[in-house]
Enzyme design. Structure first.
Site, PDB file in Angstrom:
ATOM      1  CE  LYS A  78      -3.826   1.892   2.821  1.00 49.65           C
ATOM      2  NZ  LYS A  78      -4.685   1.625   3.990  1.00 49.65           N
ATOM      3  CB  SER A  82      -8.142   3.437   3.095  1.00 51.68           C
ATOM      4  OG  SER A  82      -7.213   2.791   3.952  1.00 51.68           O
ATOM      5  CB  SER A 104      -8.168   0.287   5.702  1.00 51.42           C
ATOM      6  OG  SER A 104      -8.837   1.502   5.691  1.00 51.42           O
TER       7      SER A 104
HETATM    8  N1  GLN Z   1     -12.927   3.615   6.851  1.00 48.78           N
HETATM    9  C1  GLN Z   1     -12.189   3.890   8.043  1.00 48.78           C
HETATM   10  C2  GLN Z   1     -11.754   5.334   8.051  1.00 48.78           C
HETATM   11  O1  GLN Z   1     -11.949   5.994   7.079  1.00 48.78           O
HETATM   12  C3  GLN Z   1     -11.029   2.960   8.156  1.00 48.78           C
HETATM   13  C4  GLN Z   1      -9.786   3.421   7.500  1.00 48.78           C
HETATM   14  C5  GLN Z   1      -8.606   2.550   7.749  1.00 48.78           C
HETATM   15  O2  GLN Z   1      -8.732   1.469   8.335  1.00 48.78           O
HETATM   16  N2  GLN Z   1      -7.449   3.045   7.360  1.00 48.78           N
HETATM   17  O3  GLN Z   1     -11.228   5.795   9.019  1.00 48.78           O
END
Ligand code: GLN
Length: 483
Positions: A77, A152, A176
């Site tokens: 990532k 994400s 994410s």
């Molecule tokens: N959707 C969650 C957020 O926007 C999780 C994001 C993540 O795990 N990096 O914070």
């Protein structure tokens, strides 16, 4: 090009017997990357470098000195540092930035001869649930290109789903890894907080962030986890807890005690087919001799608010360093320090990141600190205690990963509250710090995959993976059986 074997074990067997060359493996994945370019999973691809690495590792395989991950092609990532390679968390503010060191996870992969094939698209600074908040544009779901891949770490999930790499790393602050894994039909593991060093991971919310693994099977996931886990003097929050060989435990065929989270399953918010699938799983587990119980979790409505107050607070502090002076894009329109900050940050950050910095600064500001930040910390503790109480009496907690299958691109992007609520089932594991996995057991009748989520006690990744394997072996990603 013919397809290569789809697990690291079988790739290694073929490499060792000489039936396969490592350059063939890299070329296969590169061909997949080119064929699926429109899905937008990669921010950078290191084609030449990966091929030249493959040639070097091939020699090591021949003289039997190769590392345990020789044969593995992996993607990272775009928030995981890889020395001398682009690193920008899919943000404009880090345009052109190259990392000057390796993340500990990256270093450990390289030491065991994994080949890093590229950096993967994600929501800007890992903030999002759909991968729509990326400076590089959205990633498309390979099962239906009009739908989101989840976020994400959307690029990481899509890359594995379409064989652009065998395994990928993402980060999971509130889901994410698990959510995109569920939406794209692959396995996604978020280990215990502290299991994998956060050194070299671009910080979003430091008391939640954890590196996670996307794979097609539990064996590959276990192998990579064994390599990248463990204490790291460069991260004081990394755990000293000893690492087992996660792979060794996969064959354990124990009988477990499992809690089904009633409030998450028996709700109209959950797609009815997904709900049915839980009944099927529960019945199957009983038939296999496991013990299942339905349990209540009354704090469910507090999960998302507590998560978003605490993570935005931490983010507002972590992202202060991108000011055009220490790090990041510097605006051309600068006169004086304050103006440099204002213009650089206004130009460099996208709207969702700005929203979170503003929200996080607000909940930490004097007069509101107690009402929001402190209260959310207390709620976090209550959530932790209530969850651990269930885990004292059970080996696992089973719940959905998402309320639905992947939704359409653009469907929730203008409604942040709706978007935040889509994280309802994933944030609990991060608030508590326990490991959790999403596994693809079934296909919905709409053709899309979805995930079953399992949470377990801190540092019980062994059992979590062994139990996931039992379930994956039982259901071969078919449609949901009749009840
Ligand atoms: N959707 C969650 C957020 O926007 C999780 C994001 C993540 O795990 N990096 O914070």
């Amino acid at each position: 090009m013919s397809k290569i074997p789809c697990s690291l074990g079988s790739i290694q067997t073929a490499l060792n017997s000489g039936d396969l060359q490592l350059t063939d493996v890299v070329e296969f994945h590169i061909a997949q990357i080119k064929k699926n370019k429109h899905l937008n999973a990669f921010n950078s691809v290191y084609e030449e470098e990966a091929l030249s690495k493959a040639k070097k590792i091939q020699l090591k395989i021949q003289d039997k000195s190769a590392g345990v991950l020789a044969g593995l092609v992996i993607g990272l990532k775009d928030n995981i540092a890889f020395k001398d390679h682009p690193l920008q968390a899919s943000s404009k503010i880090l345009n052109g930035f190259q990392s000057i060191y390796n993340a500990t996870a990256t270093e450990r992969l390289i030491n065991e001869d994994a080949i890093i094939i590229g950096s993967l698209n994600c929501d800007e600074f890992a903030m999002g649930s759909t991968n729509e908040n990326s400076h590089f544009g959205p990633v498309l779901n390979p099962h239906d290109e009009s739908r989101v891949p989840g976020g994400s770490s959307g690029g990481s999930a899509v890359a594995v789903a379409k064989d652009m790499c065998l395994v990928s790393l993402g980060t999971d602050t509130g889901g994410s890894v698990r959510m995109p894994a569920a939406y794209c039909g692959v396995l996604g593991l978020k280990p215990t907080y502290g299991r994998i060093s956060r050194y070299g991971i671009i910080a979003y919310a430091s008391s939640f962030d954890q590196v996670g693994i996307f794979a097609k099977n539990t064996e590959d996931c276990a192998k990579v986890l064994s390599v990248i886990s463990g204490e790291d003097p460069k991260d004081a929050t990394s755990s000293k807890q000893k690492i087992d060989s996660y792979e060794k435990h996969l064959l354990e065929d124990k009988k477990y005690s499992i809690a089904f989270l009633n409030d998450c399953i028996e709700t109209d918010n959950l797609d009815s087919e997904i709900r049915t699938s839980f009944k099927v799983v529960e019945r199957t587990l009983k038939n296999l001799g496991h013990q299942t119980n339905k349990v209540d979790f009354e704090l469910i409505d507090y999960l998302v608010p507590a998560y978003y107050i605490l993570t935005t607070a931490e983010a507002s502090s972590n992202l202060a360093r991108y000011d055009g002076i220490h790090f990041g894009h510097r605006s051309d329109e600068v006169q004086g320090v304050e103006n440099t900050y204002i213009h650089s940050r206004s130009e460099g950050f996208g709207p969702e990141v700005k929203r979170r910095i503003i929200l996080g600064t607000f909940v930490l500001s004097s007069g509101y600190y107690d009402a929001y930040y402190n209260k959310a910390k207390r709620v976090r503790r209550m959530i932790k205690e209530a969850t651990e109480k269930i885990l004292d009496a059970h080996d696992f907690i089973i719940l959905p990963c998402t309320t639905d299958t992947a939704f359409k691109i653009g469907e929730k992007i203008d409604d942040p509250v709706k978007m935040y609520l889509s994280d309802i089932y994933t944030v609990q594991a991060n608030l508590v710090g326990i490991p959790a996995i999403s596994i693809p057991l079934f296909k919905h009748s709409n053709g899309m995959p979805f995930g079953l989520q399992i949470m377990s006690k801190r540092f019980s990744e062994n059992e979590l993976l062994a139990f996931s394997k039992q379930l994956l072996d039982k259901f071969e990603n078919d449609s949901i059986p009749e009840l």
